[in-house]
Design a protein around this motif. Structure first.
Motif, short mmCIF file in Angstrom:
data_model
loop_
_atom_site.label_atom_id
_atom_site.label_comp_id
_atom_site.label_asym_id
_atom_site.label_seq_id
_atom_site.Cartn_x
_atom_site.Cartn_y
_atom_site.Cartn_z
N THR A 27 27.16 42.82 24.97
CA THR A 27 25.77 42.50 25.29
C THR A 27 25.44 41.05 24.95
N LYS A 68 34.15 36.93 35.28
CA LYS A 68 33.44 36.67 34.02
C LYS A 68 33.29 37.96 33.22
N ARG A 69 32.93 39.03 33.87
CA ARG A 69 32.80 40.32 33.19
C ARG A 69 34.12 40.75 32.58
N ASN A 127 27.00 38.48 27.20
CA ASN A 127 26.31 38.43 28.49
C ASN A 127 24.99 37.68 28.40
N ASN A 134 28.58 47.89 30.76
CA ASN A 134 28.03 46.95 31.74
C ASN A 134 26.96 47.58 32.63
N ILE A 155 34.85 38.75 29.47
CA ILE A 155 34.02 39.20 28.34
C ILE A 155 34.63 40.45 27.73
#
Length: 212
Positions: free
Chosen positions: A115, A56-57, A118, A180, A60
């Motif tokens: 940001t 997922k990170r 997230n 992150n 993004i």
């Protein structure tokens, strides 16, 4: 007019793919290095064969590269070439200076996008920019001027964003780490049981990591 826009489609598509791939690659390498350094032991939301990899990170970071960084970089490259045409040393210096002056905007846009994606608020995004953008900009001044010189001196206009994205793969390792980084980040550490345990059970312990 229409022909001019059509001519931009191909280099823009190439740039989008390259920048998105660069962002994803940089984040993947960053997570690997964090894992090796013992800073990343969480079990990601999307399980893969690499238990330390938070897909997922990476998605993004890739989305930010494609949807935010690409239009900003592509437009900036073409604008500075239009305002300061040519490959003379004086013109290249002007382009490099313009890139440096615009860098804080690009960094701020990237941090804000990451940001918000997230699930955080605009206030948290603003705090992130205020705290981390200046030092990120200073770090970039040690890396990007050299890349910019090569780009403006030797690379055709349509492919400057594409070539820049290749150099950005290294830069994105750093960007991913800063973007992150969370204060008081909570990670999950996997502790193996004794060898006599035939089921090879894993104890999952919560460990609080202090902010840097």
């Amino acid at each position: 007019m229409i022909t001019g826009w059509r001519r931009l489609i191909k280099p823009y598509v190439y740039s989008t793919i390259a920048i998105g791939s660069s962002a994803a690659t940089g984040d993947f390498i960053c997570q690997f290095l964090e894992h090796k350094a013992g800073k990343r032991s969480t079990i990601p939301l999307y399980l893969t064969n690499l238990p330390w990899w938070d897909v997922k990170r990476t998605l993004i970071m890739c989305s930010t590269g494609m949807l935010v960084t690409t239009p900003f970089s592509f437009t900036l490259m073409r604008t500075v070439e239009h305002v300061f045409p040519g490959k003379q040393a004086k013109q290249i210096a002007k382009k490099m200076l313009t890139n440096s002056l615009m860098a804080p905007i690009g960094i701020s846009l990237a941090f804000t996008s990451i940001t918000l994606m997230n699930g955080k608020t605009f206030e948290q995004a603003e705090e992130k920019v205020i705290n981390d953008m200046p030092k990120t900009f200073l770090a970039g001044t040690c890396y990007w001027p050299f890349i910019s010189f090569i780009n403006f001196r030797f690379i055709p206009l349509d492919y400057r964003a594409f070539i820049g994205s290749l150099a950005a793969a290294v830069w994105n390792v750093y960007i991913s780490s800063v973007a992150n980084k969370q204060p008081n980040e909570s990670t999950t550490v996997l502790l193996p049981t004794t060898r006599s345990d035939s089921n090879a059970r894993t104890i999952i312990a919560q460990q609080q990591v202090p902010a840097n």
